[in-house]
Design a protein around this motif. Structure first.
Motif, mmCIF file in Angstrom:
data_model
loop_
_atom_site.group_PDB
_atom_site.id
_atom_site.type_symbol
_atom_site.label_atom_id
_atom_site.label_comp_id
_atom_site.label_asym_id
_atom_site.label_seq_id
_atom_site.Cartn_x
_atom_site.Cartn_y
_atom_site.Cartn_z
ATOM 1 N N GLU A 282 2.178 -3.510 12.146
ATOM 2 C CA GLU A 282 3.267 -3.318 11.389
ATOM 3 C C GLU A 282 3.806 -4.722 11.264
ATOM 4 O OE1 GLU A 282 6.100 -0.320 12.747
ATOM 5 O OE2 GLU A 282 4.412 1.215 12.313
ATOM 6 N N ASP A 283 3.906 -5.496 12.396
ATOM 7 C CA ASP A 283 4.636 -6.843 12.338
ATOM 8 C C ASP A 283 3.909 -7.632 11.502
ATOM 9 O OD1 ASP A 283 6.396 -6.042 14.163
ATOM 10 O OD2 ASP A 283 5.164 -6.618 15.981
ATOM 11 N N LEU A 284 2.491 -7.386 11.262
ATOM 12 C CA LEU A 284 1.623 -8.484 10.451
ATOM 13 C C LEU A 284 1.489 -8.098 9.039
ATOM 14 C CD1 LEU A 284 -1.326 -8.727 12.757
ATOM 15 C CD2 LEU A 284 0.391 -10.556 12.467
ATOM 16 N N ALA A 285 2.244 -6.667 8.645
ATOM 17 C CA ALA A 285 1.961 -6.281 7.227
ATOM 18 C C ALA A 285 2.517 -7.146 6.319
ATOM 19 C CB ALA A 285 2.781 -4.950 7.208
ATOM 20 N N SER A 286 3.653 -7.961 6.425
ATOM 21 C CA SER A 286 4.227 -8.700 5.581
ATOM 22 C C SER A 286 3.412 -9.958 5.262
ATOM 23 C CB SER A 286 5.837 -8.892 5.957
ATOM 24 O OG SER A 286 5.784 -9.590 7.255
ATOM 25 N N TYR A 287 2.497 -10.419 6.208
ATOM 26 C CA TYR A 287 1.738 -11.571 6.123
ATOM 27 C C TYR A 287 0.282 -11.556 5.664
ATOM 28 C CZ TYR A 287 5.769 -13.136 9.106
ATOM 29 O OH TYR A 287 6.691 -13.251 9.464
ATOM 30 N N THR A 288 -0.244 -10.280 5.887
ATOM 31 C CA THR A 288 -1.954 -10.230 5.736
ATOM 32 C C THR A 288 -1.963 -10.179 4.249
ATOM 33 O OG1 THR A 288 -1.716 -7.727 5.956
ATOM 34 C CG2 THR A 288 -2.297 -9.042 7.907
ATOM 35 N N TYR A 289 -1.290 -9.566 3.254
ATOM 36 C CA TYR A 289 -1.773 -9.545 2.110
ATOM 37 C C TYR A 289 -1.498 -10.842 1.434
ATOM 38 C CZ TYR A 289 -2.446 -7.647 -2.638
ATOM 39 O OH TYR A 289 -2.982 -7.410 -3.974
ATOM 40 N N VAL B 10 -10.774 4.065 10.549
ATOM 41 C CA VAL B 10 -11.717 4.308 9.652
ATOM 42 C C VAL B 10 -11.430 5.452 8.839
ATOM 43 C CG1 VAL B 10 -13.900 4.653 9.056
ATOM 44 C CG2 VAL B 10 -13.561 2.774 10.729
ATOM 45 N N LYS B 11 -10.907 6.533 9.557
ATOM 46 C CA LYS B 11 -10.686 7.720 8.654
ATOM 47 C C LYS B 11 -9.295 7.598 7.893
ATOM 48 C CE LYS B 11 -9.296 12.547 9.614
ATOM 49 N NZ LYS B 11 -8.652 13.706 10.389
ATOM 50 N N LEU B 12 -8.384 6.797 8.476
ATOM 51 C CA LEU B 12 -7.381 6.494 7.487
ATOM 52 C C LEU B 12 -7.662 5.843 6.036
ATOM 53 C CD1 LEU B 12 -4.727 5.560 9.968
ATOM 54 C CD2 LEU B 12 -4.818 7.702 9.241
ATOM 55 N N LEU B 13 -8.466 5.080 6.422
ATOM 56 C CA LEU B 13 -9.071 4.221 5.206
ATOM 57 C C LEU B 13 -10.171 4.939 4.377
ATOM 58 C CD1 LEU B 13 -8.737 1.238 3.961
ATOM 59 C CD2 LEU B 13 -10.963 0.839 5.169
ATOM 60 N N CYS B 14 -10.862 5.683 4.834
ATOM 61 C CA CYS B 14 -11.995 6.658 4.280
ATOM 62 C C CYS B 14 -11.660 7.933 4.660
ATOM 63 C CB CYS B 14 -13.249 6.110 4.531
ATOM 64 S SG CYS B 14 -13.610 4.461 4.500
ATOM 65 N N GLN C 123 -4.880 -5.653 2.681
ATOM 66 C CA GLN C 123 -4.003 -4.649 3.210
ATOM 67 C C GLN C 123 -4.133 -4.851 4.818
ATOM 68 O OE1 GLN C 123 -1.330 -3.593 2.008
ATOM 69 N NE2 GLN C 123 -1.889 -3.623 -0.344
ATOM 70 N N THR C 124 -2.902 -4.510 5.426
ATOM 71 C CA THR C 124 -3.117 -4.564 7.028
ATOM 72 C C THR C 124 -4.200 -3.707 7.749
ATOM 73 O OG1 THR C 124 -0.745 -5.103 6.908
ATOM 74 C CG2 THR C 124 -1.789 -4.616 9.153
ATOM 75 N N LEU C 125 -4.228 -2.410 7.045
ATOM 76 C CA LEU C 125 -5.328 -1.376 7.509
ATOM 77 C C LEU C 125 -6.467 -1.822 7.336
ATOM 78 C CD1 LEU C 125 -5.939 1.562 8.732
ATOM 79 C CD2 LEU C 125 -5.550 2.460 6.365
ATOM 80 N N ALA C 126 -6.838 -2.541 5.858
ATOM 81 C CA ALA C 126 -8.218 -2.663 5.735
ATOM 82 C C ALA C 126 -8.631 -3.933 6.951
ATOM 83 C CB ALA C 126 -8.391 -3.101 4.503
ATOM 84 N N LEU C 127 -7.805 -4.833 7.026
ATOM 85 C CA LEU C 127 -7.731 -5.996 8.116
ATOM 86 C C LEU C 127 -8.069 -5.458 9.203
ATOM 87 C CD1 LEU C 127 -7.898 -9.031 8.830
ATOM 88 C CD2 LEU C 127 -5.539 -8.720 9.242
ATOM 89 N N VAL C 128 -7.505 -4.395 9.771
ATOM 90 C CA VAL C 128 -7.593 -3.823 11.156
ATOM 91 C C VAL C 128 -9.037 -3.254 11.199
ATOM 92 C CG1 VAL C 128 -6.928 -2.084 12.859
ATOM 93 C CG2 VAL C 128 -5.299 -3.550 11.676
#
Length: 501
Positions: free
Chosen positions: A370-377, A303-307, A383-388
């Motif tokens: 990281e492995d999911l980064a190319s698929y989530t968006y 959350v801190k990385l996102l906010c 973005q992967t961070l927002a999804l996590v």
């Protein structure tokens, strides 16, 4: 005949939703208000302490604060509480302990916070210390913001002391087992409205800070102090108008004082150590604290990385509290139904099972982020961070919902058949120390890794945390099954004793 049957079914339906009789409102309403205001302060303080410490120092520092700050203070509070009980009546002890919290918050609001720049060591001094001793960098970061850390510690103690110990001990004192099964889920239902209210309040204050680039969050401390006085007024009213009414207080079976002498601190610990029943409760409480600590740290780091700013972080956490409170309303209805229709064991197992499933999913998503980064968006437009963070938010909402709706009620119910000595000093040791030892255990594992591998962070440690988390949940489930056997046996023994007398 069908009309009568339909009317009976409708009446039974509403009775399941609202199992409180009209003559019981004199006891039920003030207990509900008391829990509402205690939980309102709890949630406001939780948002404030996280916004101060996590944003200014980092999510990794929380493990060190809980282990080296919160745990020693918890021990001090437990010793103080036990000694106060030997000198004063329970009512006066309540006022003393709540007043101590309010005095600190007033001191923080009007002295520590306004003068924090002068009270904290210079950033240059902290940087020099970190460069010289990198393995101890989080201790220096904590020292660099020691006033914020002190607020975190005292705010953390509000939940374990005022909510878990003082409020629930009072509720157990004036409620029978039969009343508890009907009262507690509904009391917690109304208390969780406080989560929604606190979320709206924190979002409002944080939003004003985001818009004008200033922070008004700490002005909420004044509201916390006002609510603290309201809590003491309600508590006093109940002692004057409820506990003096024999049809309420005598039914709880607590009018006649125990003839047993109060135990010393050493005797209390010895009694707990020799009590398998209390030992199993302690395992449940420790497992909960351990699990909650392990799953909260990595999520809040995300959350801190996102906010990244204090206001953004507080706004998100206020939004989280709003969603959490709304979801809790549904889970409390579900919990009330399950408690009345199923066994205590079924009710108690919901929490560790939900923790185990949802947190494992969140941890796995973090590991393969990281492995999911190319698929989530491309697939969901996120973005992967927002999804996590979103998945972690859902997981934390579910965890807190089952905690308040299932775990808390299940834990309090098993105290009721105990004698007065175990309800007071035994409960104090289990609640304060049990939760703290659980959280300290999780903090120790996290902090040890950060000290030994000082370039690491909580996110890098997730694979190891997941393994430990699964083991703790399995222990939690096993202890619940064992405690259920002891609980049923104690109820039967008390029933046999009542028949014999």
């Amino acid at each position: 005949m069908s009309k009568i049957t339909l009317s009976t079914k409708i009446s039974q339906f509403f009775k399941n939703i609202w199992p409180i009789e009209a003559h019981e409102l004199k006891k039920f309403i003030p207990i509900s208000l008391l829990s509402f205001f205690v939980l309102l302060n709890y949630n406001i303080l939780r948002n404030l302490k996280d916004s101060l410490v996590i944003v200014s120092i980092g999510a990794e520092s929380v493990s060190f604060v809980k282990l080296w700050g919160v745990l020693p203070v918890a021990l001090l509070v437990m010793v103080s509480y036990t000694r106060l009980l030997n000198v004063f009546k329970e009512e006066k002890v309540f006022y003393i302990m709540v007043s101590c919290f309010l005095l600190y918050f007033a001191g923080f609001q009007f002295y520590l916070m306004p003068n924090s720049e002068y009270l904290h060591p210079s950033p240059e001094k902290i940087s020099a210390l970190v460069e010289a001793y990198p393995f101890a960098k989080y201790f220096f970061y904590i020292y660099g913001k020691w006033t914020y850390v002190s607020f975190y510690i005292i705010a953390e103690m509000w939940g374990s002391t005022v909510l878990s110990l003082l409020f629930w001990q009072f509720a157990n004192k004036i409620c029978t087992t039969e009343e508890a099964k009907r009262f507690y889920p509904i009391i917690i239902f109304f208390a969780n409205i406080a989560i929604i209210v606190s979320g709206l309040i924190v979002k409002s204050f944080a939003s004003s800070g985001i818009n004008n680039q200033s922070s008004h969050l700490m002005d909420l401390v004044i509201l916390v102090i006002i609510v603290g006085f309201i809590i003491m007024l309600i508590y006093r009213w109940m002692h004057k108008h409820v506990l003096t009414d024999p049809k309420f207080y005598s039914r709880a079976g607590t009018v006649t004082k125990s003839t047993k002498p109060r135990l010393s601190m050493r005797e209390s610990f010895k009694l707990i150590a020799n009590s398998k029943y209390l030992g199993l409760i302690a395992i449940l409480v420790c497992s909960y604290g351990f699990s909650m600590n392990l799953m909260e740290g990595p999520w809040k780091a995300k959350v801190k990385l996102l906010c990244p700013t204090e206001n953004e972080f507080a706004y998100y956490m206020g939004h989280f509290a709003l969603l959490n409170g709304s979801a809790s309303l549904f889970f409390l209805i579900l919990g009330s139904y399950i408690l009345r229709k199923f066994s205590w064991l079924t009710f108690a197992l919901v929490t560790p099972i939900v923790f185990l499933i949802t947190t494992t999913i969140f941890f796995m998503l973090c590991i393969f982020q990281e492995d999911l980064a190319s698929y989530t968006y491309s697939m969901i437009g996120m973005q992967t961070l927002a999804l996590v963070v979103t998945v972690g938010t859902i997981q934390n909402i579910l965890a807190r919902c089952v905690t308040f709706s299932f775990h808390d009620s299940a834990k309090e119910i098993v105290y009721i058949p105990l004698d007065k000595e175990l309800k007071t000093k035994g409960k104090a040791a289990v609640d304060i120390i049990g939760v703290r030892l659980g959280k300290a255990g999780g903090s120790f594992i996290q902090s040890l890794g950060l000290i030994v591998f000082h370039t690491s962070n909580l996110i890098d440690a997730i694979p190891y945390l997941m393994v430990v988390f699964i083991v703790i949940c399995v222990i939690w489930i096993y202890a619940s099954i064992s405690l259920n056997k002891e609980y049923l046996q104690l109820l039967q023994d008390n029933k046999d004793n009542n028949v014999a007398n």
